[in-house]
Design an enzyme around this catalytic site. Structure first.
Site, PDB file in Angstrom:
ATOM      1  N   ASP A  47       0.837  -1.196   0.000  1.00  0.00           N
ATOM      2  CA  ASP A  47       0.000   0.000   0.000  1.00  0.00           C
ATOM      3  C   ASP A  47       0.876   1.252   0.000  1.00  0.00           C
ATOM      4  OD1 ASP A  47      -2.313  -1.527   0.145  1.00  0.00           O
ATOM      5  OD2 ASP A  47      -2.312  -1.538   2.335  1.00  0.00           O
ATOM      6  N   TYR A  75       6.191  -8.655   8.710  1.00  0.00           N
ATOM      7  CA  TYR A  75       5.826  -7.245   8.767  1.00  0.00           C
ATOM      8  C   TYR A  75       6.045  -6.699  10.178  1.00  0.00           C
ATOM      9  CZ  TYR A  75       3.241  -7.997   4.386  1.00  0.00           C
ATOM     10  OH  TYR A  75       2.885  -8.308   3.091  1.00  0.00           O
ATOM     11  N   ASP A  89      -6.878   1.384   7.621  1.00  0.00           N
ATOM     12  CA  ASP A  89      -5.558   1.963   7.862  1.00  0.00           C
ATOM     13  C   ASP A  89      -5.678   3.482   7.965  1.00  0.00           C
ATOM     14  OD1 ASP A  89      -5.645   3.007   5.265  1.00  0.00           O
ATOM     15  OD2 ASP A  89      -4.286   1.511   4.431  1.00  0.00           O
ATOM     16  N   ARG A 188      -3.789  -5.111   7.738  1.00  0.00           N
ATOM     17  CA  ARG A 188      -4.901  -4.189   8.036  1.00  0.00           C
ATOM     18  C   ARG A 188      -6.095  -4.939   8.603  1.00  0.00           C
ATOM     19  NH1 ARG A 188      -6.539  -1.452   2.782  1.00  0.00           N
ATOM     20  NH2 ARG A 188      -5.444  -3.175   1.776  1.00  0.00           N
TER      21      ARG A 188
END
Length: 303
Positions: A47, A75, A89, A188
């Site tokens: 993203d 992550y 988000d 997310r």
């Protein structure tokens, strides 16, 4: 080992540390300008808000990307509990804010239980603002057009979901986390689902991808300047798929579409990388009965 040779068209794999605020397609465009080639693809996007590791394939090595997209990932992220957004988000619009007292009432034990419930094999519904196609259109395009988006749950695996730090402030609770997960997992969605389970809502405020399979962001480049060095297709394929060493004659036969009779017992993995005596990538091979056959070939000049 560089992926391209002097005077040859660029060919190889490029690890990029994507900055925030730009799309993965922006990174591809910058790489095309730096390497002066249109033939560049990627093994999964990030993203715009997110930073971290992107894998780009350049030239003939783009054919390897299909073997990289399904690798597990790591992550680092920050989850804000107490506020929900329409994109799950920080780039989205706020849709709900929990009562400050409800957020303050979330105990450390409740946090641990919520995180534990989102660890392991999960049926995860992706964020409605995602790149998944619904009826041929991206979910995020449908959502931004005001259309209802219903995405089906997907089986994903979260093998690690560790909370590194907890910060409490008025009306919000921020968690710094690290997640190891299967390809296709939405961090997310973990933030959204954790907030929902705790009754206060949640969204992601920071996301950084630090690992894809055996590749770490520490080995990635941030500056896409002309002459940036590529990793060879052979090096990358070997590290991901394992090595099936072949003779010069076997390399020639594989490139010509022939089977290697009775060679299946030598395979170290289901689809290893066939490397010739010079260490060049011939292609990716698989078992066919007791024989070995190529399922993806690279031309000798591109290997």
């Amino acid at each position: 080992m560089a992926g391209d040779r002097l005077g040859a068209a660029p060919n190889g794999i490029l690890l990029v540390d994507k900055p925030g605020g730009i799309t993965s397609h922006d990174v591809v465009a910058r790489a095309r300008r730096a390497l002066q080639t249109r033939r560049i693809g990627h093994a999964g996007t990030l993203d715009p808000m997110a930073t971290g590791l992107l894998i780009l394939g350049v030239g003939a090595a783009t054919r390897l990307l299909t073997y990289l997209v399904g690798l597990d990932k790591t992550y680092e992220a920050t989850i804000r509990l107490g506020v929900s957004t329409d994109s799950d988000d920080a780039d989205g619009a706020e849709t709900a804010r929990a009562d400050a007292a409800a957020v303050a009432a979330v105990t450390d034990d409740a946090l641990r239980a919520g995180v534990a419930a989102l660890t392991g094999e999960l049926a995860q519904v992706p964020s409605r603002v995602s790149a998944i196609k619904v009826g041929g259109r991206r979910a995020y395009d449908l959502a931004r057009a005001g259309e209802e988006v219903e995405l089906k749950a997907r089986r994903v695996t979260v093998s690690r979901f560790d909370v590194l730090a907890v910060r409490r402030a008025e009306g919000v609770l921020d968690l710094d986390v690290v997640v190891d997960c299967s390809s296709g997992t939405y961090i997310r969605a973990l933030a959204r689902d954790l907030g929902a389970a705790l009754g206060v809502g949640g969204h992601l405020t920071a996301l950084r991808r630090t690992r894809i399979g055996p590749f770490d962001v520490a080995g990635a480049v941030a500056d896409l300047a002309p002459g940036v060095e590529l990793r060879s297709a052979a090096e990358v394929a070997a590290s991901v798929l394992g090595v099936f060493a072949v003779t010069a004659d076997e390399a020639r036969d594989l490139r010509h579409g022939k089977r290697l009779i009775g060679a299946a017992s030598r395979l170290p993995s289901p689809t290893p990388a066939a490397l010739d005596p010079a260490g060049r990538l011939v292609g990716v091979v698989e078992r066919r009965g007791e024989d070995v056959k190529s399922v993806m070939n690279l031309a000798e000049e591109a290997s």
